[in-house]
Write a protein that holds these residues in place. Structure first.
Motif, PDB file in Angstrom:
ATOM      1  N   LEU A 180       4.929  -9.575  -2.984  1.00  0.00           N
ATOM      2  CA  LEU A 180       5.151  -9.127  -1.612  1.00  0.00           C
ATOM      3  C   LEU A 180       4.273  -7.908  -1.392  1.00  0.00           C
ATOM      4  O   LEU A 180       4.367  -6.931  -2.143  1.00  0.00           O
ATOM      5  CB  LEU A 180       6.626  -8.768  -1.419  1.00  0.00           C
ATOM      6  CG  LEU A 180       7.091  -8.306  -0.040  1.00  0.00           C
ATOM      7  CD1 LEU A 180       6.932  -9.429   0.984  1.00  0.00           C
ATOM      8  CD2 LEU A 180       8.555  -7.855  -0.115  1.00  0.00           C
ATOM      9  N   LYS A 181       3.400  -7.956  -0.364  1.00  0.00           N
ATOM     10  CA  LYS A 181       2.374  -6.923  -0.212  1.00  0.00           C
ATOM     11  C   LYS A 181       2.354  -6.361   1.201  1.00  0.00           C
ATOM     12  O   LYS A 181       2.641  -7.063   2.167  1.00  0.00           O
ATOM     13  CB  LYS A 181       0.992  -7.508  -0.548  1.00  0.00           C
ATOM     14  CG  LYS A 181       0.854  -7.986  -1.977  1.00  0.00           C
ATOM     15  CD  LYS A 181      -0.476  -8.687  -2.225  1.00  0.00           C
ATOM     16  CE  LYS A 181      -0.406 -10.152  -1.899  1.00  0.00           C
ATOM     17  NZ  LYS A 181      -1.618 -10.891  -2.315  1.00  0.00           N
ATOM     18  N   GLU A 182       2.005  -5.081   1.300  1.00  0.00           N
ATOM     19  CA  GLU A 182       1.771  -4.426   2.594  1.00  0.00           C
ATOM     20  C   GLU A 182       0.385  -3.799   2.587  1.00  0.00           C
ATOM     21  O   GLU A 182       0.005  -3.131   1.629  1.00  0.00           O
ATOM     22  CB  GLU A 182       2.822  -3.345   2.857  1.00  0.00           C
ATOM     23  CG  GLU A 182       4.196  -3.882   3.209  1.00  0.00           C
ATOM     24  CD  GLU A 182       5.107  -2.781   3.724  1.00  0.00           C
ATOM     25  OE1 GLU A 182       5.188  -2.601   4.951  1.00  0.00           O
ATOM     26  OE2 GLU A 182       5.719  -2.090   2.895  1.00  0.00           O
ATOM     27  N   ASP A 183      -0.357  -4.016   3.674  1.00  0.00           N
ATOM     28  CA  ASP A 183      -1.711  -3.470   3.799  1.00  0.00           C
ATOM     29  C   ASP A 183      -1.908  -3.050   5.244  1.00  0.00           C
ATOM     30  O   ASP A 183      -2.296  -3.836   6.085  1.00  0.00           O
ATOM     31  CB  ASP A 183      -2.753  -4.518   3.393  1.00  0.00           C
ATOM     32  CG  ASP A 183      -4.185  -4.007   3.533  1.00  0.00           C
ATOM     33  OD1 ASP A 183      -4.381  -2.779   3.478  1.00  0.00           O
ATOM     34  OD2 ASP A 183      -5.097  -4.838   3.707  1.00  0.00           O
ATOM     35  N   GLY A 184      -1.611  -1.808   5.543  1.00  0.00           N
ATOM     36  CA  GLY A 184      -1.716  -1.309   6.913  1.00  0.00           C
ATOM     37  C   GLY A 184      -1.892   0.189   6.922  1.00  0.00           C
ATOM     38  O   GLY A 184      -2.171   0.805   5.894  1.00  0.00           O
ATOM     39  N   ASN A 193      10.147  -1.572   5.974  1.00  0.00           N
ATOM     40  CA  ASN A 193       9.885  -2.928   5.505  1.00  0.00           C
ATOM     41  C   ASN A 193       9.693  -2.936   3.994  1.00  0.00           C
ATOM     42  O   ASN A 193       8.810  -2.251   3.485  1.00  0.00           O
ATOM     43  CB  ASN A 193       8.621  -3.486   6.170  1.00  0.00           C
ATOM     44  CG  ASN A 193       8.737  -3.565   7.675  1.00  0.00           C
ATOM     45  OD1 ASN A 193       9.745  -4.021   8.204  1.00  0.00           O
ATOM     46  ND2 ASN A 193       7.710  -3.104   8.364  1.00  0.00           N
ATOM     47  N   PRO A 194      10.483  -3.727   3.276  1.00  0.00           N
ATOM     48  CA  PRO A 194      10.236  -3.843   1.833  1.00  0.00           C
ATOM     49  C   PRO A 194       8.851  -4.416   1.565  1.00  0.00           C
ATOM     50  O   PRO A 194       8.372  -5.238   2.364  1.00  0.00           O
ATOM     51  CB  PRO A 194      11.335  -4.813   1.377  1.00  0.00           C
ATOM     52  CG  PRO A 194      12.404  -4.725   2.418  1.00  0.00           C
ATOM     53  CD  PRO A 194      11.656  -4.496   3.705  1.00  0.00           C
ATOM     54  N   PRO A 195       8.146  -3.979   0.514  1.00  0.00           N
ATOM     55  CA  PRO A 195       8.683  -3.097  -0.518  1.00  0.00           C
ATOM     56  C   PRO A 195       8.511  -1.623  -0.166  1.00  0.00           C
ATOM     57  O   PRO A 195       7.484  -1.210   0.360  1.00  0.00           O
ATOM     58  CB  PRO A 195       7.832  -3.446  -1.735  1.00  0.00           C
ATOM     59  CG  PRO A 195       6.507  -3.852  -1.150  1.00  0.00           C
ATOM     60  CD  PRO A 195       6.834  -4.539   0.139  1.00  0.00           C
ATOM     61  N   THR A 196       9.552  -0.853  -0.455  1.00  0.00           N
ATOM     62  CA  THR A 196       9.481   0.589  -0.362  1.00  0.00           C
ATOM     63  C   THR A 196       9.871   1.164  -1.728  1.00  0.00           C
ATOM     64  O   THR A 196      10.303   0.442  -2.621  1.00  0.00           O
ATOM     65  CB  THR A 196      10.412   1.132   0.730  1.00  0.00           C
ATOM     66  OG1 THR A 196      11.744   0.649   0.513  1.00  0.00           O
ATOM     67  CG2 THR A 196       9.959   0.667   2.096  1.00  0.00           C
ATOM     68  N   VAL A 197       9.682   2.458  -1.882  1.00  0.00           N
ATOM     69  CA  VAL A 197       9.975   3.072  -3.180  1.00  0.00           C
ATOM     70  C   VAL A 197      11.194   3.982  -3.078  1.00  0.00           C
ATOM     71  O   VAL A 197      11.504   4.484  -2.000  1.00  0.00           O
ATOM     72  CB  VAL A 197       8.751   3.871  -3.701  1.00  0.00           C
ATOM     73  CG1 VAL A 197       7.570   2.939  -3.938  1.00  0.00           C
ATOM     74  CG2 VAL A 197       8.356   4.984  -2.753  1.00  0.00           C
TER      75      VAL A 197
END
Length: 215
Positions: A180-184, A193-197
């Protein structure tokens, strides 16, 4: 046992804000074992550049299937979920949101021993560097998360039960399609929005509460 290629696998990566990573013990890790993590560039024969590193040490035997997370890796007081950290200078690592590589090795940056695993978030794989000479292969015991885009924050989001099939565990975890990836823009490590830390905190990512079966 001595660490070999694939003895650990990256399962979380955070290049935003304070940076961090998470890894899974594929093999059991003996008490006293030290792993060096670095964002220095590997050129095929040595680590170049002036980036940094940190060391992680198992203070007790770590069972296969155990998760370890290191938060705040960019500052002088990183926070591991298990085991102590030794920092380089005033900080540990500062991951780039594009074209970054993180390697886990035995030994040191100056004299690396065994390459255990590696991660890249570049859209073109392992850019400006190579896995040549590491003994690692992307998709087998290293993971290339990019394409399309270069994720800032990413976490493994696949099955957690592998029975006794070590090879299946590695190929599944090191398949970017299972992440699961975020790129913004902005700090995606703390957005809604997951994933968070932290990745292991309830509700933050698929790793929270996950139990891996690898034996």
């Amino acid at each position: 046992m001595a660490l070999i290629a694939g003895s650990i696998a990256f399962v979380g990566f955070n290049a935003d804000n304070t940076d961090g990573l998470a890894f899974l013990a594929i093999d059991g890790i003996t008490a006293g074992t030290t792993i060096t993590f670095t964002d220095n560039t590997w050129n095929g024969t040595s680590f170049g550049g002036s980036e940094s590193f940190f060391t992680w040490q198992a203070t007790a035997n770590v069972a296969a299937g155990s998760l370890v997370e290191v938060n705040k890796a960019v500052v002088g007081s990183p926070s591991p979920s298990l085991g102590p950290i030794g920092a380089s200078g005033g900080r540990c690592v500062a991951f780039n949101s594009t074209s970054e590589q993180c390697s886990a090795v035995t030994g040191s940056v100056a004299a690396p021993g065994t390459f255990i695993t590696a991660l890249s978030n570049s859209s073109i794989g392992f850019p400006g560097t190579t896995l040549t000479g590491t003994g690692l292969t992307a998709g087998t015991d290293a993971v290339s998360l990019g394409g399309p885009g270069s994720p800032d924050v990413a976490v493994y989001n696949g099955t957690t039960s592998f029975g006794t099939d070590r090879a299946a565990a590695l190929s599944t975890i090191n398949n970017p399609a299972n992440w699961l990836k975020e790129d913004g823009t902005g700090d995606q490590s703390i957005d809604s929005n997951p994933p968070t830390v932290p990745f292991l905190a309830p509700g933050n990512s698929p790793l929270a509460g996950a139990t891996f079966s690898i034996c």
